[in-house]
Design an enzyme around this catalytic site. Sequence first.
Site, PDB file in Angstrom:
ATOM      1  NE  ARG A  59      -3.875   2.232   0.700  1.00 31.02           N
ATOM      2  CZ  ARG A  59      -3.758   3.549   0.568  1.00 31.02           C
ATOM      3  NH1 ARG A  59      -2.639   4.080   0.166  1.00 31.02           N
ATOM      4  NH2 ARG A  59      -4.778   4.328   0.851  1.00 31.02           N
ATOM      5  CD  GLU A  67     -10.591   2.253  -3.071  1.00 39.44           C
ATOM      6  OE1 GLU A  67     -10.407   1.061  -3.402  1.00 39.44           O
ATOM      7  OE2 GLU A  67      -9.808   2.872  -2.331  1.00 39.44           O
ATOM      8  NE  ARG A 103      -3.648  -2.774   2.350  1.00 42.38           N
ATOM      9  CZ  ARG A 103      -4.520  -1.846   1.984  1.00 42.38           C
ATOM     10  NH1 ARG A 103      -4.956  -1.812   0.734  1.00 42.38           N
ATOM     11  NH2 ARG A 103      -4.950  -0.940   2.829  1.00 42.38           N
TER      12      ARG A 103
END
Length: 174
Positions: A59, A67, A103
């Site tokens: 990330r 998105e 992440r």
Amino acid sequence: MALRNTLFRPCPPLAAFLLVTLLLAMAATAAQTEDAQFLSVIDGDSLVLEIGGRSREVRLIGIDAPEHGQEYGIQARCEAMRLCYGQPLRVEYDKRRKDRYGRLLAYVYTGDKLLNAEMVRAGLALAVRYEPNVRHEDALREAELEARARRRGFWTHGGLKQTPAEWRKRHPRR
């Protein structure tokens, strides 16, 4: 003999402490970057990279891109792909290395360019403060000001109808 004694005196405790602290700081800084190989793009602020022989979801720190399904989501994903595909990459970590989803959190460099800032500069991501990872916050804010002034990406129309965070709240994953 007197000269030898003055040259080889033990370090005072404070000097020894400062030397050790400096060496540890240098080692910590050097350990915060790793080479990576591009595998794929998830969206404009998330990638899959090979780091240390393992596939890792990364990330990008300090940005929030539209998105999948949101306006400019496809353009953000395509821009991240264009900037990374076939390029040698380097990841740089900040204070917190993982998010709540496991992440890796990183700044990603393509050559000498900071991908996080390039996405913002293209007008395809917002600069967002995520403490404690704020090492490049000023560069990201400057990139956003440049994108707005030059009317790039979603700034062509004055910005997004909803920020990515607002969009996620209204479109929760199942």
